[in-house]
Design an enzyme around this catalytic site. Sequence first.
Site, mmCIF file in Angstrom:
data_model
loop_
_atom_site.group_PDB
_atom_site.id
_atom_site.type_symbol
_atom_site.label_atom_id
_atom_site.label_comp_id
_atom_site.label_asym_id
_atom_site.label_seq_id
_atom_site.Cartn_x
_atom_site.Cartn_y
_atom_site.Cartn_z
ATOM 1 N N GLU A 1 0.863 -1.167 0.000
ATOM 2 C CA GLU A 1 0.000 0.000 0.000
ATOM 3 C C GLU A 1 0.908 1.228 0.000
ATOM 4 O OE1 GLU A 1 -3.106 -0.413 2.968
ATOM 5 O OE2 GLU A 1 -2.821 -2.577 2.982
ATOM 6 N N LYS B 1 -0.161 4.050 -5.418
ATOM 7 C CA LYS B 1 0.688 2.874 -5.201
ATOM 8 C C LYS B 1 1.597 2.621 -6.401
ATOM 9 C CE LYS B 1 -3.122 0.903 -2.513
ATOM 10 N NZ LYS B 1 -4.221 -0.088 -2.513
ATOM 11 N N ARG C 1 2.825 -13.651 -7.890
ATOM 12 C CA ARG C 1 1.522 -13.899 -8.526
ATOM 13 C C ARG C 1 1.388 -13.277 -9.920
ATOM 14 N NH1 ARG C 1 -2.955 -12.855 -3.935
ATOM 15 N NH2 ARG C 1 -4.333 -13.728 -5.508
#
Length: 289
Positions: free
Chosen positions: A3, A58, A125
Site C-alpha cells: 500500500e 501505489k 503472482r
Amino acid sequence: MPELPEVETVRRGLHDLILKRRVASVWHDNPKSFPNAEHDVAGFLIDSEIIDVRRRAKILLIDLSTDYTLVIHLKMTGQLVFVADTVRFGAGHPNDSLVHALPDKSTHVSFEFKDGSHLYFNDQRKFGWVKLIPTLEVPDIDFMKKVGPEPLEADFTASEFAARFARRSKTSIKAALLDQTVVAGVGNIYADESLWGARIHPKRLVSSITKKEFEDLYTDLREVMNLAIAKGGSSNHTYINAEGKKGSYMDFARVFRREGLECPRCGTTIIKFRAAGRGTHICPNCQKI
DNA sequence: CACTTGACCTGTCCGC
DNA sequence: TGCGGACAGGTCAAGT
C-alpha cells in the site's frame, strides 16, 4: 501487497540506491510483467540514466534521462530489490537479510546497470507490471486521470477528505476507503487500522458517517500511514524493500491480522470476517454497526 | 452512473 | 502424505 507506506518505503530506498545509474541491459520472462515495444526499450531504456524516483498512489515512477519513465505497479506480491553484487552474500553484506540470492523463480524483470549492479522485479503472482512510457504521457494513463488525492500531502484537509466520499454514499465505508478514486494509496491493512482508530465499523454505510467520524478517520489514516512509513512499512512473507529488508509496522498493528488477540484499547477479542470482498479485522466492542 | 463479483496468477495453510 | 478449497497488503472488466 504494498500500500502507500510500502511503496513509499521502496521509493525512498530506490532513490538512494539507483539514482544516476545507467542502464546496460534488461531481461524479462513474461510479457504481462513487461509489456513494452522492443524499439522503445532499445531506444529509450538501454543507455538511459536514472534521474528521479517518484510515487503516485501505489505506483512507482522511475524517470529516465531519455524523457521516458518506468511506470511500475507491484500489485499484491511485487518487489523491487537492488543488488549491488550478485556473487557475495552473507553477514555484513548490504543484502544479508535476503534468505537467498536473486534472481530467483519469481524474478520476472531484471535491469542491469553499467557498474554491474542489478534491479530485480520479483512477483510471485504476476499481477504487477513494469511499463516504459514517455514521461509526458504518464498523466494521461487512465489510472492517473481518475486516482484521488494523496492523503499525506500537507494541504489535504479533513473537509476535502470527507467531500471525496460523496459519490460513494451507498456503499460501505471500507469499500469506499479502498476505492483509489476516492483517496489514493489506501489498501486492506490501513483501511482496517484506520477504521479501528476512528471506531467505525467497516460495514457502515458511507451516508451514515458523521462529520466528526470523517475527521477522526482522516486523522487516524494519516497517523497510521505516517507511522508505517517511519517503520519501513508492513511485511508479510512477500514484502521487502529495495534493500531486501522487511518493515516493522506489523509490530504496531492494532487489529490487522490480530484475530483472536485482545483489542489494545478495551481488551475485547478481535474478530475477522469478510467486508468489501476482503478479509476484515475489527474490535466488536469499539466498532459497532 | 454506482455497486458487486469474478478474473488475473502462484503459493501456502488448514481440514479431511 | 495427498488433495481440495479458501485465502493472500490490488485492480480491472464484466455483470446487475
